[in-house]
Design an enzyme around this catalytic site. Structure first.
Site, short mmCIF file in Angstrom:
data_model
loop_
_atom_site.label_atom_id
_atom_site.label_comp_id
_atom_site.label_asym_id
_atom_site.label_seq_id
_atom_site.Cartn_x
_atom_site.Cartn_y
_atom_site.Cartn_z
N LYS A 38 -22.28 98.67 62.54
CA LYS A 38 -21.51 97.83 63.45
C LYS A 38 -22.35 97.54 64.69
CE LYS A 38 -18.17 99.18 66.34
NZ LYS A 38 -18.38 98.42 67.61
N ASP A 65 -19.39 92.87 65.98
CA ASP A 65 -18.17 93.14 66.74
C ASP A 65 -18.27 92.52 68.13
OD1 ASP A 65 -15.84 94.25 67.76
OD2 ASP A 65 -16.70 96.24 68.06
N LYS A 67 -15.67 90.23 69.23
CA LYS A 67 -14.30 89.99 69.69
C LYS A 67 -14.17 88.63 70.40
CE LYS A 67 -13.40 94.94 70.43
NZ LYS A 67 -14.77 95.50 70.28
N ASP A 70 -11.63 82.54 73.06
CA ASP A 70 -11.95 81.38 73.87
C ASP A 70 -11.13 80.21 73.34
OD1 ASP A 70 -13.38 79.52 75.61
OD2 ASP A 70 -15.03 80.96 75.59
N THR A 130 -7.93 100.47 70.88
CA THR A 130 -7.50 101.86 70.74
C THR A 130 -7.45 102.59 72.08
OG1 THR A 130 -9.77 102.42 70.12
CG2 THR A 130 -8.18 102.14 68.33
N ARG A 222 -19.61 107.65 68.75
CA ARG A 222 -20.10 108.81 69.48
C ARG A 222 -20.16 110.11 68.68
NH1 ARG A 222 -16.59 107.30 74.72
NH2 ARG A 222 -15.55 106.12 73.07
#
Length: 245
Positions: A38, A65, A67, A70, A130, A222
């Site tokens: 990703k 990714d 997002k 617009d 999230t 992470r």
């Protein structure tokens, strides 16, 4: 395809690294694990499409990714460019509305018509991040109802627009599948192996719990990147995922 390959193919490693050199070191460490990679804003904004091409040349599936959110025409043109890049998945914000999401799909189809050899990417909508909890949803964003209700509402809108699925926390997967059908894909960040810190995530589950909820892909950053051995951490997550088969 064996169970290991099936599970690994549903793990998305978030390359949330400050430099491309660190990202390459991580990729080298994970060599031979057939997971998704990703690429988010941090790396894409610094390295651009060349890094995505590098990942594709190395044989990885890539989730870009960014997002997008617009006006419809801008998103359509962006979707055309992203599809032309050869990514396997990308996303737009469902909050952009029905017309914007339909425009994204039009951009995908136009890129494929212009280059028939392209593989059609999976196009998904972002529901609620999230990091969004109940208080933030109601008091800051001024959206009534529960987080799950908001997520399912966005998922239904995304399906109406003709997209393939949504990004949501693992806690909403069953509600999304119930509302939109089992073929409607879910990509779930907020995955934390047992013992991992939640960080800025508010709605989390373990890899096994997420798979048991029926999600299609899990995103892990992470807990892999910051582990003493990222490779061992990724392999342990895949082993946990395999228990859902």
């Amino acid at each position: 395809m064996n169970i290991f390959e099936q599970a690994a193919g549903r793990l998305m490693v978030a390359l949330d690294c400050p430099t491309v050199e660190q990202a390459r070191q991580l990729i080298d460490t994970l060599e031979g694990i057939p997971c998704y990679m990703k690429v988010g804003m941090q790396l894409y904004y610094s390295e651009g499409p060349d890094f995505v091409r590098e990942l594709k040349d190395r044989g990885y599936s890539v989730f870009l990714d960014l997002k997008m959110h617009d006006i419809p025409n801008t998103v359509k043109n962006g979707a055309f460019s992203i599809t032309s890049l050869g990514v396997d998945m990308f996303n737009v914000h469902a909050a952009g509305g029905l017309k914007m999401m339909k425009a994204a799909r039009e951009g995908v189809l136009e890129a494929m018509a212009a280059s028939p050899a392209l593989k059609q990417p999976i196009l998904i909508g972002v529901t609620q991040l999230t990091s969004t909890d109940q208080t933030m949803l109601n008091e800051e964003l001024r959206i009534p109802g529960t987080v799950e209700q908001s997520v399912v509402s966005y998922a239904l809108l995304t399906k109406e627009a003709g997209l393939d699925g949504v990004v949501a926390s693992p806690l909403e997967v069953q509600a999304i599948k119930s509302a939109c059908g089992t073929d409607f894909k879910t990509v779930t960040p907020g995955i934390r192996p047992a013992g991992s810190a939640a960080g800025d995530q508010s709605r989390t589950l373990t890899p096994l719990e997420a798979m048991q909820q029926g999600t299609d892909y899990i995103v892990v950053g992470r807990p892999i990147i910051s582990a003493p051995s990222p490779r061992e951490a990724a392999l342990q997550i895949i082993e946990e995922m395999k228990q859902a088969w």
